[in-house]
Design a protein around this motif. Structure first.
Motif, short mmCIF file in Angstrom:
data_model
loop_
_atom_site.label_atom_id
_atom_site.label_comp_id
_atom_site.label_asym_id
_atom_site.label_seq_id
_atom_site.Cartn_x
_atom_site.Cartn_y
_atom_site.Cartn_z
N TRP A 210 47.60 51.08 33.42
CA TRP A 210 47.58 51.82 34.69
C TRP A 210 46.21 51.73 35.35
CZ3 TRP A 210 44.97 56.31 36.26
CH2 TRP A 210 45.48 56.95 37.39
N THR A 211 45.16 51.88 34.57
CA THR A 211 43.81 51.82 35.11
C THR A 211 43.49 50.42 35.62
OG1 THR A 211 43.06 53.58 33.63
CG2 THR A 211 41.37 52.17 34.57
N ARG A 212 43.86 49.39 34.86
CA ARG A 212 43.58 48.01 35.29
C ARG A 212 44.27 47.70 36.62
NH1 ARG A 212 43.94 46.83 29.67
NH2 ARG A 212 46.20 46.45 29.87
N CYS A 213 45.52 48.12 36.74
CA CYS A 213 46.25 47.83 37.97
C CYS A 213 45.65 48.56 39.17
CB CYS A 213 47.72 48.21 37.80
SG CYS A 213 48.64 47.18 36.63
N LEU A 214 45.35 49.83 39.02
CA LEU A 214 44.82 50.59 40.14
C LEU A 214 43.38 50.19 40.46
CD1 LEU A 214 46.29 54.17 39.74
CD2 LEU A 214 47.06 52.29 41.17
N ASP A 215 42.62 49.76 39.45
CA ASP A 215 41.29 49.23 39.74
C ASP A 215 41.39 48.00 40.64
OD1 ASP A 215 40.14 51.19 38.24
OD2 ASP A 215 39.52 49.91 36.58
N LEU A 216 42.36 47.15 40.36
CA LEU A 216 42.56 45.97 41.20
C LEU A 216 42.97 46.36 42.61
CD1 LEU A 216 42.89 42.93 41.68
CD2 LEU A 216 45.18 43.10 40.69
N LEU A 217 43.89 47.31 42.72
CA LEU A 217 44.35 47.73 44.04
C LEU A 217 43.28 48.46 44.83
CD1 LEU A 217 47.96 48.95 43.15
CD2 LEU A 217 47.32 46.86 44.36
N ALA A 218 42.33 49.06 44.15
CA ALA A 218 41.26 49.77 44.87
C ALA A 218 40.34 48.81 45.61
CB ALA A 218 40.46 50.63 43.90
N THR A 219 40.22 47.59 45.12
CA THR A 219 39.23 46.66 45.67
C THR A 219 39.83 45.41 46.29
OG1 THR A 219 39.02 45.63 43.47
CG2 THR A 219 37.49 47.42 44.01
N ILE A 220 41.14 45.22 46.20
CA ILE A 220 41.74 43.97 46.67
C ILE A 220 41.63 43.85 48.18
CG2 ILE A 220 44.08 44.93 46.94
CD1 ILE A 220 45.11 42.27 45.78
N ARG A 221 41.46 42.62 48.64
CA ARG A 221 41.37 42.31 50.06
C ARG A 221 42.31 41.16 50.37
NH1 ARG A 221 39.38 46.48 49.84
NH2 ARG A 221 37.33 47.20 50.49
N ALA A 222 42.88 41.17 51.57
CA ALA A 222 43.71 40.05 52.00
C ALA A 222 42.81 38.88 52.36
CB ALA A 222 44.56 40.46 53.20
N SER A 223 43.27 37.69 52.05
CA SER A 223 42.48 36.49 52.33
C SER A 223 43.38 35.39 52.81
CB SER A 223 41.72 36.04 51.08
OG SER A 223 42.61 35.78 50.02
N GLY A 224 42.80 34.42 53.50
CA GLY A 224 43.56 33.30 54.00
C GLY A 224 44.01 32.41 52.86
N ALA A 225 45.19 31.85 53.00
CA ALA A 225 45.72 30.98 51.96
C ALA A 225 46.82 30.12 52.56
CB ALA A 225 46.28 31.79 50.79
N ALA A 226 47.27 29.15 51.78
CA ALA A 226 48.37 28.31 52.23
C ALA A 226 49.62 29.15 52.43
CB ALA A 226 48.61 27.21 51.20
N ALA A 227 50.45 28.72 53.38
CA ALA A 227 51.64 29.50 53.71
C ALA A 227 52.62 29.58 52.55
CB ALA A 227 52.32 28.90 54.94
N ASP A 228 52.57 28.62 51.63
CA ASP A 228 53.54 28.59 50.53
C ASP A 228 53.01 29.25 49.26
OD1 ASP A 228 51.61 26.75 50.00
OD2 ASP A 228 52.97 25.11 49.45
N ALA A 229 51.93 30.02 49.35
CA ALA A 229 51.36 30.63 48.15
C ALA A 229 52.33 31.61 47.51
CB ALA A 229 50.04 31.32 48.49
#
Length: 426
Positions: free
Chosen positions: A292-311
């Protein structure tokens, strides 16, 4: 170093000396000398003091929620042989934190200790750093000060907002291990005969057990496969191209909050679960507080970034090929596109239930009405495609909570928030 007041006093003292020498006013000269000596003593007090300050900072809690109060506790100790004069303390706060971390302490005697605390609040998720802390030592007349950095930075996390969700109704022939064990304590036996149960909508008609059906006068289903494991995968689409909006009203922020709500749901219900994104490496499945902590730690800091359309389609293909017979796949995305919908539909072979929570970008953007109508039509086409594949779909707008729509989802159903009926689109 003299303060602004100290420089003014020194300038006034110099002016008195000049005026006294010009006009022969000896008392004025003496006053000027006295003021200069006072400024010099003030500088000596702050620079030659025999105090030695030891400062520690403690932030609690280390992981907070938006709007929750975070306490910053300071402990100051004087380990030197002399008393410390007036102390002005300033802890730098990053943008996004409400509160003030500036205060004064009126001296600390040799061997003495002082404690102070401030309270701040964060309005949004993220990683925040408090500091560095600067301490200014000031003489009693505030004529001189010595500024130094006493502490570095201390970080803490603010988790996304969550909603209280409940597990959807478990129907069809793809029962989870938990539901099966509640009905049949003996457990599963692989490909051997497992159990008989009453038919429910969505079952494979080829598995009807006709002798039992004739005996009981109702359709009975033969369940011969190993029950699907109580594991879930939450897939967050972090491609910047499928999201829109600004700040807390952005579709990506809503997607992150929905993912956090799902993590909380599967944690509370005892599922094994993992959080994956379209771009980052996949996380291993797990249970308990650490997961639970690992998942929410990731969600606390995640940012959207550019990527290929088929990612996203590539990630879904990898999940579908794992063939781990998981109970649930929940895809949290922005704009639903045709290729992504096809890839989501293919995952029905490896997951008992597949659900899509979409925050369409056009509902969060400032585009023209025509562009938003086109986006809505594309969304409805993707939703119909998913519904035909038995994928449950929930499409939400900026002000729509997740919990009511999630609770209303049934097998193969789509919940649409009625965005098209808003006045600006009539």
């Amino acid at each position: 170093m003299p303060t602004s007041r100290g420089w003014l006093v020194a300038a006034a003292a110099a002016a008195m000396l000049v005026a006294g020498s010009i006009f022969g006013a000896r008392p004025l000269e003496q006053l000027g000398v006295g003021l200069l000596v006072l400024v010099g003593i003030a500088v000596a007090v702050v620079r030659l003091g025999r105090h030695e300050l030891v400062v520690t900072r403690r932030v609690s809690p280390q992981r907070a929620r938006p709007g929750q109060r975070v306490h910053i506790a300071l402990h100051l100790a004087n380990r030197g042989s002399g008393a410390a004069p007036l102390l002005l303390i300033e802890d730098r706060l990053p943008r996004g934190l409400r509160g003030s971390a500036r205060f004064a302490i009126r001296g600390i005697e040799s061997g003495g200790e002082r404690e102070a605390s401030v309270t701040v609040e964060a309005a949004r998720r993220g990683a925040y750093e408090v500091g560095p802390m600067e301490i200014s030592i000031v003489d009693p007349f505030a004529l001189a000060q010595l500024r130094s950095v006493a502490l570095g930075k201390t970080s803490f996390l603010v988790y996304p907002r969550t909603e209280l969700l409940a597990l959807p109704r478990d129907t069809g022939d793809r029962r989870t291990l938990t539901m099966s064990s509640l009905r049949h304590p003996s457990g599963a036996r692989g490909e051997d005969f497992y159990t008989l149960r009453e038919y429910v909508e969505g079952d494979d008609l080829r598995k009807i057990h006709w002798p039992s059906t004739a005996k009981r006068s109702r359709y009975m289903i033969r369940q011969e496969e190993t029950p699907w494991q109580t594991r879930a995968t939450i897939l967050l689409d972090d491609r910047a191209g499928v999201h829109d909006g600004i700040g807390e009203a952005a579709s990506f922020e809503r997607a992150v909050e929905a993912s956090a709500s799902l993590v909380d749901l599967y944690h509370r219900t005892g599922y094994g679960y993992r959080l994956v994104t379209a771009l980052a490496p996949a996380m291993n499945s797990g249970k308990g507080s650490d997961q639970w902590t690992r998942c929410l730690d990731l969600l606390a800091t995640i940012r959207a970034s550019g990527a290929a359309a088929d990612a996203l389609a590539g990630r879904l293909l990898a999940l579908e090929q794992e063939a781990t017979a998981e109970a649930a796949l929940v895809v949290v995305t922005g704009a639903l596109r045709g290729r992504d919908a096809v890839a989501i539909s293919a995952c029905r072979r490896s997951f008992r239930e597949v659900t899509v929570i979409a925050f369409p970008a056009h509902r969060f953007s400032g585009q023209s009405t025509k562009s938003r109508w086109e986006g809505e039509r594309a969304l409805m086409e993707a939703v119909r495609l998913l519904a035909r594949a038995g994928v449950r779909t929930l499409a939400l707008g900026p002000d729509d909570p997740v919990a009511p729509g999630w609770a209303g989802l049934g097998p193969g159903r789509a919940q649409e928030a009625g965005w098209g009926r808003r006045p600006e689109l009539v």
